[in-house]
Write a protein that holds these residues in place. Structure first.
Motif: not given
Length: 152
Positions: A38-46, A112-114, A122-129
């Motif tokens: 729930s937390f990640l879904t809200t924060e990442l806005e996927l 590394e595989k992940y 995902l974009s690099a920006k969303k991975i950092l997010k």
């Protein structure tokens, strides 16, 4: 009502129920996992397309990481408790150290595989997010744990 408005309420209810009940470890882990989703879904806005591809990758990584950290490392830590280190022979200590190093390498290659799989979705920006959101989640969970411990 938008999902952005519902999710914080859901997060609160999940966190409250997590601490209100004294369940088994697996049930607690599942509650934490639901809270984290729930937390990640809200924060990442996927987007729905991103979410469809992201969650299987994330869940597979999370499960394997948990297995490595908690199942294998638990065995090592049990051997290191108290003064057990002093009772180990040099050969046993060397073997244990090799096992720990092997698990650390497994964790590294898993990560590394992940990351490689995430870059396809995902974009690099969303991975950092995502990284920041996971850190925030862990801090929030630790804070709740400390608050609960202080009450008891």
């Amino acid at each position: 009502m938008k999902i952005k408005n519902i999710l914080p309420i859901l997060l609160f209810l999940v966190s409250f129920s997590f601490y209100a009940q004294n369940d088994k470890d697996d049930e607690k882990r599942e509650k934490i996992k639901a809270y984290k989703v729930s937390f990640l879904t809200t924060e990442l806005e996927l987007t729905s397309t991103e979410a469809e591809k992201f969650w299987p990758i994330y869940n597979a990584y999370d499960d394997k990481q948990f297995e490595l950290r908690h199942e294998k490392m638990k065995t090592y830590l049990r051997k290191l408790k108290d003064d057990n280190v002093n009772s180990l022979s040099e050969k046993e200590a060397s073997a244990l150290l090799s096992q720990i190093e092997s698990t650390d390498k497994e964790l590294y290659f898993l990560r590394e595989k992940y990351m490689s799989n995430l870059r396809k979705v995902l974009s690099a920006k969303k991975i950092l997010k995502l990284k920041k959101s996971e850190d925030d989640f862990n801090r929030k969970l630790l804070k709740q744990y400390k608050e609960k411990a202080a009450k008891n």
